[in-house]
Design a protein around this motif. Structure first.
Motif, mmCIF file in Angstrom:
data_model
loop_
_atom_site.group_PDB
_atom_site.id
_atom_site.type_symbol
_atom_site.label_atom_id
_atom_site.label_comp_id
_atom_site.label_asym_id
_atom_site.label_seq_id
_atom_site.Cartn_x
_atom_site.Cartn_y
_atom_site.Cartn_z
ATOM 1 N N SER A 117 0.851 -1.187 0.000
ATOM 2 C CA SER A 117 0.000 0.000 0.000
ATOM 3 C C SER A 117 0.887 1.237 0.000
ATOM 4 O O SER A 117 2.110 1.128 0.157
ATOM 5 C CB SER A 117 -0.904 -0.005 1.242
ATOM 6 O OG SER A 117 -0.115 0.155 2.416
ATOM 7 N N PRO A 118 0.327 2.454 -0.161
ATOM 8 C CA PRO A 118 1.149 3.667 -0.145
ATOM 9 C C PRO A 118 1.920 3.867 1.157
ATOM 10 O O PRO A 118 2.974 4.504 1.174
ATOM 11 C CB PRO A 118 0.124 4.789 -0.362
ATOM 12 C CG PRO A 118 -0.985 4.136 -1.116
ATOM 13 C CD PRO A 118 -1.062 2.737 -0.565
ATOM 14 N N ARG A 119 1.431 3.303 2.255
ATOM 15 C CA ARG A 119 2.080 3.515 3.553
ATOM 16 C C ARG A 119 3.000 2.381 3.963
ATOM 17 O O ARG A 119 3.862 2.554 4.819
ATOM 18 C CB ARG A 119 1.008 3.707 4.642
ATOM 19 C CG ARG A 119 0.117 4.898 4.404
ATOM 20 C CD ARG A 119 -0.852 5.076 5.552
ATOM 21 N NE ARG A 119 -0.143 5.255 6.824
ATOM 22 C CZ ARG A 119 -0.753 5.305 7.998
ATOM 23 N NH1 ARG A 119 -2.072 5.163 8.077
ATOM 24 N NH2 ARG A 119 -0.055 5.470 9.108
ATOM 25 N N GLY A 120 2.830 1.232 3.374
ATOM 26 C CA GLY A 120 3.663 0.101 3.768
ATOM 27 C C GLY A 120 3.219 -1.171 3.071
ATOM 28 O O GLY A 120 2.673 -1.134 1.972
ATOM 29 N N PHE A 121 3.446 -2.286 3.724
ATOM 30 C CA PHE A 121 3.050 -3.557 3.116
ATOM 31 C C PHE A 121 2.457 -4.461 4.187
ATOM 32 O O PHE A 121 2.678 -4.284 5.387
ATOM 33 C CB PHE A 121 4.243 -4.251 2.453
ATOM 34 C CG PHE A 121 5.221 -4.850 3.424
ATOM 35 C CD1 PHE A 121 5.087 -6.158 3.850
ATOM 36 C CD2 PHE A 121 6.265 -4.102 3.921
ATOM 37 C CE1 PHE A 121 5.973 -6.715 4.751
ATOM 38 C CE2 PHE A 121 7.155 -4.645 4.820
ATOM 39 C CZ PHE A 121 7.012 -5.953 5.242
ATOM 40 N N ALA A 122 1.697 -5.424 3.737
ATOM 41 C CA ALA A 122 1.110 -6.422 4.628
ATOM 42 C C ALA A 122 1.609 -7.799 4.220
ATOM 43 O O ALA A 122 1.956 -8.035 3.063
ATOM 44 C CB ALA A 122 -0.414 -6.368 4.563
ATOM 45 N N GLY A 123 1.656 -8.695 5.176
ATOM 46 C CA GLY A 123 2.124 -10.047 4.888
ATOM 47 C C GLY A 123 1.834 -10.971 6.043
ATOM 48 O O GLY A 123 1.003 -10.681 6.901
ATOM 49 N N ILE A 124 2.506 -12.105 6.043
ATOM 50 C CA ILE A 124 2.339 -13.075 7.119
ATOM 51 C C ILE A 124 3.715 -13.452 7.657
ATOM 52 O O ILE A 124 4.661 -13.641 6.899
ATOM 53 C CB ILE A 124 1.582 -14.334 6.629
ATOM 54 C CG1 ILE A 124 2.151 -14.837 5.298
ATOM 55 C CG2 ILE A 124 0.096 -14.055 6.504
ATOM 56 C CD1 ILE A 124 1.485 -16.107 4.796
ATOM 57 N N ALA A 125 3.793 -13.522 8.978
ATOM 58 C CA ALA A 125 5.060 -13.834 9.641
ATOM 59 C C ALA A 125 5.162 -15.332 9.892
ATOM 60 O O ALA A 125 4.157 -16.052 9.952
ATOM 61 C CB ALA A 125 5.165 -13.065 10.960
ATOM 62 N N TRP A 126 6.395 -15.784 10.070
ATOM 63 C CA TRP A 126 6.671 -17.195 10.309
ATOM 64 C C TRP A 126 6.203 -17.605 11.700
ATOM 65 O O TRP A 126 6.479 -16.938 12.688
ATOM 66 C CB TRP A 126 8.157 -17.457 10.170
ATOM 67 C CG TRP A 126 8.529 -18.907 10.327
ATOM 68 C CD1 TRP A 126 8.991 -19.518 11.451
ATOM 69 C CD2 TRP A 126 8.469 -19.922 9.316
ATOM 70 N NE1 TRP A 126 9.218 -20.850 11.217
ATOM 71 C CE2 TRP A 126 8.902 -21.131 9.905
ATOM 72 C CE3 TRP A 126 8.085 -19.928 7.977
ATOM 73 C CZ2 TRP A 126 8.981 -22.321 9.202
ATOM 74 C CZ3 TRP A 126 8.152 -21.120 7.272
ATOM 75 C CH2 TRP A 126 8.602 -22.289 7.887
#
Length: 267
Positions: free
Chosen positions: A58-67
């Motif tokens: 996104s314009p402000r950062g990113f999203a994801g999944i952690a281990w």
């Protein structure tokens, strides 16, 4: 985080988010030849957090999944703002048509993608593989295989620099094929024929006590050194015998010429 590093990292993450990798990445077989996606994960530099797999940007950062250590997989949803990216180290992998390219520098990743360098490397690899496939690999002798096994065992032991157990010094059959013929042999049309012949040779070595074999893993024994020493001694004797035969032939010719001169050429 300096401006340039921030700039390249954001561009890299945006590119990855366009073609994210599936949860299970096929690495072999026909499905691997259909790969065309990216895989990016971040690891915080002080080691206090586990890896984070990038999914969306996104314009402000990113999203994801952690281990998740408990589940042994990526399952914890999380997000990171761009202002905190300076604390992370990035690793980007490109999977394309059975090939894998890994980048740890976002600028290098963007530039190589822009100039299509991975595609050039794939084209060159396929060209050299095609030329290699025209050749018929020469089947290696038993002694050469033993020498390769001993050399690899010594290398494995030297890299660890400690006394190793038996299991640490075994070599897989696929790795032996690579030692004998190079890495391109796996994509040669006669690969399985050559592998079967190697199995027969290994079976003969097992009968001689030169190696042991268990579940595709080969362990070279001290008897191999004796076999190589005996071969080299026999080979030395053979060369000496051949040399003596040539010397005798030369002396015979000299004597014959001298006799002819004595009989037919009068003083």
């Amino acid at each position: 985080m300096n401006f340039l590093k921030h700039f390249w990292l954001k561009r890299a993450l945006r590119r990855v988010a366009r073609k994210p990798a599936p949860n299970r990445i096929p690495l072999s077989g026909e499905r691997a030849l259909e790969n065309d996606f990216y895989h990016a994960d971040l690891r915080i530099l002080d080691g206090s957090y586990s890896d984070i797999l990038v999914q969306t940007v996104s314009p402000r950062g990113f999203a994801g999944i952690a281990w998740n250590e408990e589940e042994d997989g990526y399952s914890i949803g999380t997000s990171v703002c761009y202002q905190f990216l300076g604390s992370y180290q990035i690793r980007i992998s490109k999977y394309y048509r059975g090939h894998e390219f890994t980048f740890r520098n976002p600028m290098s990743f963007i530039l190589q993608e822009f100039f299509k360098l991975p595609l050039v490397e794939i084209f060159a690899d396929r060209t050299f593989q095609g030329l290699f496939n025209f050749r018929t690999p020469t089947r290696q002798s038993r002694i050469k295989i033993l020498k390769k096994l001993i050399s690899q065992r010594e290398q494995n032991a030297a890299e660890r620099r400690i006394l190793l157990g038996r299991d640490d010094l075994t070599i897989h059959m696929f790795d032996i094929m690579g030692l004998l013929y190079g890495s391109r042999i796996r994509r040669h049309p006669r690969y399985f024929s050559m592998l079967d012949h190697l199995h027969l040779q290994i079976e003969a070595m097992v009968e001689n006590g030169e190696v042991s074999y268990n579940d595709q893993y080969v362990h070279v024994t001290g008897q191999a050194l004796l076999a190589i020493a005996q071969y080299e001694e026999d080979n030395r004797r053979h060369r000496s015998e051949v040399f003596r035969n040539w010397v005798m032939l030369a002396l015979t010719l000299v004597i014959a010429v001298a006799a002819w001169v004595a009989i037919y050429i009068k003083p």
